[in-house]
Write a protein that holds these residues in place. Structure first.
Motif, PDB file in Angstrom:
ATOM      1  N   CYS A 145     -27.169 -21.812 179.323  1.00 26.57           N
ATOM      2  CA  CYS A 145     -26.848 -20.796 178.325  1.00 26.57           C
ATOM      3  C   CYS A 145     -26.433 -21.455 177.020  1.00 26.57           C
ATOM      4  CB  CYS A 145     -25.717 -19.900 178.838  1.00 26.57           C
ATOM      5  SG  CYS A 145     -24.171 -20.794 179.134  1.00 26.57           S
ATOM      6  N   SER A 146     -26.299 -20.636 175.997  1.00 26.93           N
ATOM      7  CA  SER A 146     -25.811 -21.126 174.721  1.00 26.93           C
ATOM      8  C   SER A 146     -24.307 -21.356 174.804  1.00 26.93           C
ATOM      9  CB  SER A 146     -26.112 -20.109 173.622  1.00 26.93           C
ATOM     10  OG  SER A 146     -25.276 -18.971 173.772  1.00 26.93           O
ATOM     11  N   MET A 147     -23.757 -21.995 173.806  1.00 25.06           N
ATOM     12  CA  MET A 147     -22.316 -22.253 173.810  1.00 25.06           C
ATOM     13  C   MET A 147     -21.512 -20.969 173.629  1.00 25.06           C
ATOM     14  SD  MET A 147     -22.005 -25.943 171.869  1.00 25.06           S
ATOM     15  CE  MET A 147     -23.188 -25.557 170.567  1.00 25.06           C
ATOM     16  N   SER A 148     -22.160 -19.897 173.205  1.00 22.18           N
ATOM     17  CA  SER A 148     -21.466 -18.607 173.089  1.00 22.18           C
ATOM     18  C   SER A 148     -21.783 -17.677 174.259  1.00 22.18           C
ATOM     19  CB  SER A 148     -21.841 -17.927 171.770  1.00 22.18           C
ATOM     20  OG  SER A 148     -23.239 -17.762 171.651  1.00 22.18           O
ATOM     21  N   GLY A 149     -22.565 -18.156 175.240  1.00 23.86           N
ATOM     22  CA  GLY A 149     -22.738 -17.400 176.473  1.00 23.86           C
ATOM     23  C   GLY A 149     -24.042 -16.665 176.651  1.00 23.86           C
ATOM     24  N   GLU A 150     -24.972 -16.721 175.691  1.00 21.86           N
ATOM     25  CA  GLU A 150     -26.264 -16.063 175.900  1.00 21.86           C
ATOM     26  C   GLU A 150     -27.065 -16.851 176.929  1.00 21.86           C
ATOM     27  OE1 GLU A 150     -25.199 -17.010 172.906  1.00 21.86           O
ATOM     28  OE2 GLU A 150     -25.115 -15.261 171.576  1.00 21.86           O
ATOM     29  N   ASP A 163     -36.638 -11.517 177.963  1.00 21.67           N
ATOM     30  CA  ASP A 163     -35.304 -11.513 177.375  1.00 21.67           C
ATOM     31  C   ASP A 163     -34.250 -11.581 178.478  1.00 21.67           C
ATOM     32  OD1 ASP A 163     -35.262  -8.907 178.486  1.00 21.67           O
ATOM     33  OD2 ASP A 163     -35.971  -8.028 176.609  1.00 21.67           O
ATOM     34  N   GLU A 164     -32.980 -11.480 178.079  1.00 25.25           N
ATOM     35  CA  GLU A 164     -31.886 -11.602 179.037  1.00 25.25           C
ATOM     36  C   GLU A 164     -31.936 -10.544 180.131  1.00 25.25           C
ATOM     37  OE1 GLU A 164     -27.635 -13.498 178.045  1.00 25.25           O
ATOM     38  OE2 GLU A 164     -28.130 -11.742 176.829  1.00 25.25           O
ATOM     39  N   PHE A 170     -21.347 -17.249 187.929  1.00 21.66           N
ATOM     40  CA  PHE A 170     -21.281 -15.839 188.301  1.00 21.66           C
ATOM     41  C   PHE A 170     -20.390 -15.023 187.378  1.00 21.66           C
ATOM     42  CE2 PHE A 170     -23.229 -16.992 192.405  1.00 21.66           C
ATOM     43  CZ  PHE A 170     -24.199 -16.003 192.434  1.00 21.66           C
ATOM     44  N   LYS A 171     -19.355 -15.631 186.867  1.00 23.92           N
ATOM     45  CA  LYS A 171     -18.530 -14.929 185.881  1.00 23.92           C
ATOM     46  C   LYS A 171     -19.380 -14.523 184.679  1.00 23.92           C
ATOM     47  CE  LYS A 171     -14.293 -15.486 183.129  1.00 23.92           C
ATOM     48  NZ  LYS A 171     -14.844 -15.385 181.775  1.00 23.92           N
ATOM     49  N   LEU A 172     -20.212 -15.451 184.202  1.00 19.70           N
ATOM     50  CA  LEU A 172     -21.061 -15.158 183.055  1.00 19.70           C
ATOM     51  C   LEU A 172     -22.164 -14.163 183.429  1.00 19.70           C
ATOM     52  CD1 LEU A 172     -21.693 -15.690 180.103  1.00 19.70           C
ATOM     53  CD2 LEU A 172     -23.056 -17.671 180.804  1.00 19.70           C
ATOM     54  N   LEU A 173     -22.748 -14.299 184.604  1.00 21.14           N
ATOM     55  CA  LEU A 173     -23.786 -13.363 185.031  1.00 21.14           C
ATOM     56  C   LEU A 173     -23.250 -11.930 185.094  1.00 21.14           C
ATOM     57  CD1 LEU A 173     -25.587 -15.395 187.840  1.00 21.14           C
ATOM     58  CD2 LEU A 173     -26.577 -14.693 185.647  1.00 21.14           C
ATOM     59  N   GLN A 189     -24.900 -28.517 172.982  1.00 21.38           N
ATOM     60  CA  GLN A 189     -25.811 -28.478 171.845  1.00 21.38           C
ATOM     61  C   GLN A 189     -27.205 -28.936 172.244  1.00 21.38           C
ATOM     62  OE1 GLN A 189     -25.249 -27.210 168.691  1.00 21.38           O
ATOM     63  NE2 GLN A 189     -27.494 -27.449 168.652  1.00 21.38           N
ATOM     64  N   LYS A 190     -27.263 -29.927 173.130  1.00 18.58           N
ATOM     65  CA  LYS A 190     -28.557 -30.444 173.572  1.00 18.58           C
ATOM     66  C   LYS A 190     -29.344 -29.367 174.311  1.00 18.58           C
ATOM     67  CE  LYS A 190     -31.697 -33.585 174.377  1.00 18.58           C
ATOM     68  NZ  LYS A 190     -32.564 -34.086 173.286  1.00 18.58           N
ATOM     69  N   ILE A 191     -28.654 -28.564 175.143  1.00 14.51           N
ATOM     70  CA  ILE A 191     -29.325 -27.492 175.877  1.00 14.51           C
ATOM     71  C   ILE A 191     -29.905 -26.462 174.906  1.00 14.51           C
ATOM     72  CG2 ILE A 191     -28.861 -25.486 177.365  1.00 14.51           C
ATOM     73  CD1 ILE A 191     -26.950 -27.373 178.931  1.00 14.51           C
ATOM     74  N   THR A 192     -29.137 -26.112 173.873  1.00 16.76           N
ATOM     75  CA  THR A 192     -29.642 -25.175 172.868  1.00 16.76           C
ATOM     76  C   THR A 192     -30.856 -25.757 172.137  1.00 16.76           C
ATOM     77  OG1 THR A 192     -27.494 -24.111 172.552  1.00 16.76           O
ATOM     78  CG2 THR A 192     -29.067 -23.939 170.744  1.00 16.76           C
TER      79      THR A 192
END
Length: 411
Positions: free
Chosen positions: A169-174, A208-209, A238-241, A323-326
């Protein structure tokens, strides 16, 4: 409707839940059998705690003032200081907790009110994890529904299936992608336009998500794992999901029988909590390693994998991997998919290398604790000791005379 009474079956306990339905307590046990998963629904169990016989008059008066339903039962059990006790039985879990809180507010001691209904049901039958059952059965889609089951202890050992899950995911959770690694299927669910897949990495592209979450639901319905493995999987993945599913109004029904996943935060511990996924067990790699007494200077996946397996994550700059993942999601989704699936594979191999699933099964069989329970030494002691302590005295006598919370002339 095809309902039949079936002979004795053997199963291994996966999850246990209790709630109120129509004002009455209901207990649901999910077990894995040789024929597949089964859902055991048990009604008629009464939540209870004990009080000192010397407090009976006061407690009866308090309960009658509330117009509560329930009953007392005379017992030959005694406290450790040799004082007789009385059992307080309630029709619902909600009323059980209200009564406990009322006694707390009036500084009246209650005993064994910390024992959940499911735990008491199992321990008093000396069931730790393996269970023998029979009852009225109906075949549902993907599982067997068993009502009015009669349950006893067993020595059955299960043949479980599992999947290693990891999200990116992004650093903001997307959400960007979800990796899934099992014996039956290995793939990455990835947001983006279809591209040529890389060798050894099956990518399922979604728009999309919301479509990503729906694809995850479809995967679980198709492959139906008993266990879900991951690294910090409860408090991150799972918290984020759960959060993203709520944002997109997607019912995250990853549990068996269409049950929703829920995540509950622990009081006073920001960012940590527990997950409920009826019919499936979620095993976090860090917690399971610690329970199995493994010790590492650092419990990051990179560090543990390097020490145990001699290799780590595909992204070399682990400190800046957010950042690398994004960057990979925007510029090289195939490389991100490869990285995502490798994280799943690392977790799978750590569990395999350390025999953590065998450990979790054996621990549950010996102690009666849930497979995913972290710690729990006191609960394990209670599971094994309390039913034997209760049977050290003559067990339940007759109900006290009268209806409801009436008190007899003599105790």
């Amino acid at each position: 409707m095809n309902i039949s009474s079936q002979s004795n079956q053997q199963g291994f306990l996966l999850t246990r839940h209790s709630w109120d339905r129509d004002g009455k307590a209901e207990l649901v046990l999910w077990v894995k059998t040789d024929q597949g998963p089964a859902r055991l629904t048990i009604k008629g169990q009464e939540p209870l705690f004990f009080i000192r016989a010397s407090d009976l008059d006061t407690v009866a008066r308090l309960f009658r003032q509330q117009n509560w339903q329930g009953r007392f039962r005379r017992l030959t059990l005694k406290t450790f200081d040799d004082e007789p006790v009385v059992g307080c039985y309630f029709p619902s879990i909600a009323l059980f907790y209200q009564a406990r809180d009322l006694l707390d507010a009036n500084a009246i001691e209650h005993l064994e009110a910390d024992i959940h209904l499911s735990e008491r049901f199992l321990m008093e039958r000396f069931i730790t994890s393996a269970v023998s059952f029979e009852g009225f059965c109906q075949q549902r889609t993907g599982y067997l529904e068993v009502s009015e089951p009669r349950c006893t202890a067993s020595d059955y050992r299960p043949n479980l299936s599992w999947v290693s899950l990891d999200i990116e995911c992004s650093m903001s959770g997307e959400l960007y992608s979800i990796g899934l690694f099992s014996e039956l299927d290995q793939r990455v669910l990835m947001i983006g336009s279809a591209q040529e897949s890389c060798d050894g990495c099956h990518i399922q592209w979604v728009a999309d998500e919301k479509e990503l979450l729906l694809a995850l639901l479809a995967w679980f319905e198709r492959y139906d794992p008993d266990l879900v493995l991951g690294w910090n999987v409860i408090n991150f993945d799972f918290k984020l999901l759960v959060e993203r599913a709520a944002l997109h109004r997607v019912a995250l029904c990853l549990g068996r029988g269409g049950a929703r996943v829920s995540w509950r935060a622990f009081r006073g511990e920001p960012g940590t909590g527990a997950i409920s996924m009826p019919g499936r067990v979620v095993l976090d790699g860090i917690a399971t390693l610690k329970s199995a007494t493994w010790s590492f200077a650092c419990f990051s996946l990179e560090s543990v994998a390097q020490e145990l397996l001699g290799r780590g994550k595909d992204i070399e700059d682990v400190a800046n991997r957010g950042q690398k993942i994004t960057d990979l999601f925007n510029q090289d989704k195939i490389a991100l998919a490869r990285y995502n699936l490798e994280d799943c594979r690392l977790v799978w191999e750590i569990f395999e290398h350390c025999e953590l699933i065998d450990f979790a099964i054996e621990r549950a069989s010996l102690t009666g604790l849930e497979m995913d329970r972290a710690g729990g030494s006191v609960a394990a002691f209670s599971n094994l000791y309390l039913p034997r302590l209760h049977r050290g005295a003559t067990l339940p006598q007759t109900c006290l005379k009268g209806e409801g919370w009436q008190v007899p002339a003599a105790m």
